[in-house]
Design a protein around this motif. Structure first.
Motif, PDB file in Angstrom:
ATOM      1  N   ALA A 156     -26.635  56.471 -79.896  1.00 23.38           N
ATOM      2  CA  ALA A 156     -26.913  56.880 -78.315  1.00 23.38           C
ATOM      3  C   ALA A 156     -26.552  55.506 -77.538  1.00 23.38           C
ATOM      4  O   ALA A 156     -26.166  55.577 -76.519  1.00 23.38           O
ATOM      5  CB  ALA A 156     -28.314  57.230 -78.075  1.00 23.38           C
ATOM      6  N   ALA A 157     -26.893  54.537 -78.139  1.00 28.72           N
ATOM      7  CA  ALA A 157     -26.461  53.024 -77.478  1.00 28.72           C
ATOM      8  C   ALA A 157     -24.917  52.996 -77.267  1.00 28.72           C
ATOM      9  O   ALA A 157     -24.536  52.392 -76.167  1.00 28.72           O
ATOM     10  CB  ALA A 157     -27.222  51.994 -78.162  1.00 28.72           C
ATOM     11  N   CYS A 158     -24.146  53.300 -78.370  1.00 27.47           N
ATOM     12  CA  CYS A 158     -22.722  53.111 -78.237  1.00 27.47           C
ATOM     13  C   CYS A 158     -21.981  54.317 -77.663  1.00 27.47           C
ATOM     14  O   CYS A 158     -20.917  54.085 -77.319  1.00 27.47           O
ATOM     15  CB  CYS A 158     -22.397  52.969 -79.544  1.00 27.47           C
ATOM     16  SG  CYS A 158     -23.020  51.267 -80.420  1.00 27.47           S
ATOM     17  N   ILE A 159     -22.702  55.475 -77.543  1.00 26.85           N
ATOM     18  CA  ILE A 159     -22.013  56.528 -77.100  1.00 26.85           C
ATOM     19  C   ILE A 159     -22.948  57.238 -76.260  1.00 26.85           C
ATOM     20  O   ILE A 159     -23.571  58.122 -76.571  1.00 26.85           O
ATOM     21  CB  ILE A 159     -21.390  57.696 -78.077  1.00 26.85           C
ATOM     22  CG1 ILE A 159     -20.399  56.808 -79.169  1.00 26.85           C
ATOM     23  CG2 ILE A 159     -20.583  58.658 -77.628  1.00 26.85           C
ATOM     24  CD1 ILE A 159     -19.945  57.469 -80.328  1.00 26.85           C
ATOM     25  N   PRO A 160     -23.285  56.688 -74.977  1.00 28.67           N
ATOM     26  CA  PRO A 160     -24.402  57.284 -74.170  1.00 28.67           C
ATOM     27  C   PRO A 160     -24.038  58.492 -73.661  1.00 28.67           C
ATOM     28  O   PRO A 160     -22.975  59.164 -73.691  1.00 28.67           O
ATOM     29  CB  PRO A 160     -24.303  56.200 -72.931  1.00 28.67           C
ATOM     30  CG  PRO A 160     -23.249  55.663 -73.116  1.00 28.67           C
ATOM     31  CD  PRO A 160     -22.606  55.518 -74.449  1.00 28.67           C
ATOM     32  N   ASP A 161     -24.974  59.400 -73.278  1.00 28.71           N
ATOM     33  CA  ASP A 161     -24.901  60.513 -72.686  1.00 28.71           C
ATOM     34  C   ASP A 161     -24.170  60.465 -71.008  1.00 28.71           C
ATOM     35  O   ASP A 161     -24.280  59.369 -70.481  1.00 28.71           O
ATOM     36  CB  ASP A 161     -26.328  61.269 -72.288  1.00 28.71           C
ATOM     37  CG  ASP A 161     -26.948  61.854 -73.433  1.00 28.71           C
ATOM     38  OD1 ASP A 161     -25.986  62.213 -74.595  1.00 28.71           O
ATOM     39  OD2 ASP A 161     -28.262  61.561 -73.598  1.00 28.71           O
ATOM     40  N   PRO A 162     -23.359  61.372 -70.888  1.00 31.05           N
ATOM     41  CA  PRO A 162     -22.772  61.387 -69.575  1.00 31.05           C
ATOM     42  C   PRO A 162     -23.757  61.286 -68.350  1.00 31.05           C
ATOM     43  O   PRO A 162     -24.980  62.014 -68.571  1.00 31.05           O
ATOM     44  CB  PRO A 162     -21.823  62.503 -69.517  1.00 31.05           C
ATOM     45  CG  PRO A 162     -22.325  63.489 -70.298  1.00 31.05           C
ATOM     46  CD  PRO A 162     -23.131  62.660 -71.314  1.00 31.05           C
ATOM     47  N   LEU A 207     -19.155  46.966 -80.808  1.00 31.66           N
ATOM     48  CA  LEU A 207     -20.410  47.069 -79.895  1.00 31.66           C
ATOM     49  C   LEU A 207     -21.597  46.408 -80.757  1.00 31.66           C
ATOM     50  O   LEU A 207     -21.732  47.054 -81.750  1.00 31.66           O
ATOM     51  CB  LEU A 207     -20.664  48.489 -79.344  1.00 31.66           C
ATOM     52  CG  LEU A 207     -19.384  49.016 -78.603  1.00 31.66           C
ATOM     53  CD1 LEU A 207     -19.784  50.271 -78.203  1.00 31.66           C
ATOM     54  CD2 LEU A 207     -19.252  48.214 -77.419  1.00 31.66           C
ATOM     55  N   ARG A 208     -22.486  45.806 -80.266  1.00 29.60           N
ATOM     56  CA  ARG A 208     -23.738  45.512 -80.541  1.00 29.60           C
ATOM     57  C   ARG A 208     -25.217  46.417 -80.011  1.00 29.60           C
ATOM     58  O   ARG A 208     -25.417  45.902 -78.902  1.00 29.60           O
ATOM     59  CB  ARG A 208     -24.031  44.150 -80.595  1.00 29.60           C
ATOM     60  CG  ARG A 208     -23.324  42.863 -81.358  1.00 29.60           C
ATOM     61  CD  ARG A 208     -23.596  42.878 -82.749  1.00 29.60           C
ATOM     62  NE  ARG A 208     -25.010  42.495 -82.992  1.00 29.60           N
ATOM     63  CZ  ARG A 208     -25.352  41.246 -83.136  1.00 29.60           C
ATOM     64  NH1 ARG A 208     -24.344  40.297 -82.933  1.00 29.60           N
ATOM     65  NH2 ARG A 208     -26.633  40.857 -83.034  1.00 29.60           N
TER      66      ARG A 208
END
Length: 291
Positions: A255-261, A220-221
């Motif tokens: 946060a960009a690669c593992i965002p909040d649900p 992921l970028r």
């Protein structure tokens, strides 16, 4: 008691050139090219793959080294992780050398190849986030000749290999700038990554490139985080950043690669730990690159 021997390939071809390899794959479309076999043979042993034939690439000398071409390094797909981990290669592409040294135990590094890592496209492939951050291209050979495709397009499924095609080279720009690869594993010693981060500086374009591996099916970028942190770097002087900016970059990337649900549901503890791991890796990688 009975024993069962898994079905093996019906034919094995050992070409001596890329042209011969393409001809063999064209003659038998169901055949599978194999170099080190560290992933392919594991799939065969688990019963997940039963190739009708194998095309061995180990005798093709032209893909076992590298050359320079128009400000790029043309890396043979047959380069082993052990070869890429040596000091002379590390001076050329430091982050890729670091990823190669972290690829596993010696027996895996001695057999596994750069091209195999790319084509297998396992989410935990150590070279993949580095190649994504470097914006590398693949030189693919097939019945209709050669063509180039971005590594990211192959990994995302936007441009797949056609029947009879195989990867001959990986074309990597030589940035002559700091670059860092870091990864976290679930145990001490060589192991598959739970998360990995590659950070590459591009002073000529005043840019920072970052790619995160192992947390998704493909690297992921975090492009917005890249642009934001690049705007804060003093490119004309020491390129230093305050610790607060490094920490903010790590959180931005994570946060960009593992965002909040969606909604008010919190992140599960395991996912929250993974996000913190990515943040720490991104912060450390950028800090080391800038220093």
């Amino acid at each position: 008691m009975t024993t069962h021997a898994p079905q093996t390939a019906q034919s094995v071809t050992l070409p001596a050139s890329l042209d011969e390899a393409v001809a063999a794959l064209t003659a038998m479309p169901a055949a599978v090219p194999v170099a080190g076999g560290t992933d392919l043979m594991a799939a065969v042993n688990k019963g997940q793959l039963r190739p009708a034939g194998l095309v061995g690439l180990g005798r093709i000398n032209e893909i076992r080294g590298w050359q320079y071409q128009d400000g790029h390094a043309l890396l043979g797909a047959g380069l082993t992780h052990s070869r890429m981990g040596r000091p002379d290669f590390a001076a050329l592409i430091p982050a890729l050398a670091a990823a190669a040294r972290a690829a596993g135990p010696p027996q895996v590094r001695n057999a596994g190849t750069l091209g195999g890592n790319v084509v297998t496209a396992a989410p935990t492939g150590d070279s993949l986030p580095v190649l994504a951050a470097l914006e590398a291209d693949l030189v693919v050979f097939g019945p209709l000749g050669s063509r180039e495709i971005p590594v990211s397009h192959l990994l995302a499924g936007r441009d797949l290999l056609a029947p009879g095609e195989l990867v001959g080279f990986v074309r990597v720009p030589l940035l002559h700038a700091p670059q860092v690869f870091l990864k976290a594993t679930g145990r001490t010693g060589p192991a598959r990554a739970t998360a990995s981060v590659a950070v590459v500086l591009d002073p000529a374009r005043r840019g920072v490139r970052c790619a995160v591996g192992a947390v998704a099916p493909m690297p992921l970028r975090p492009l917005e985080a890249e642009r934001w942190i690049a705007s804060l770097v003093d490119w004309d002087n020491d390129r230093g950043l305050a610790p607060e900016a490094l920490a903010a970059f790590g959180e931005y990337v994570a946060a960009a690669c593992i965002p909040d649900p969606q909604g008010d549901a919190p992140l599960p503890p395991g996912v929250l730990h993974l996000r913190r791991t990515v943040a720490a890796l991104a912060r450390r990688a950028l800090g080391r690159a800038l220093s």
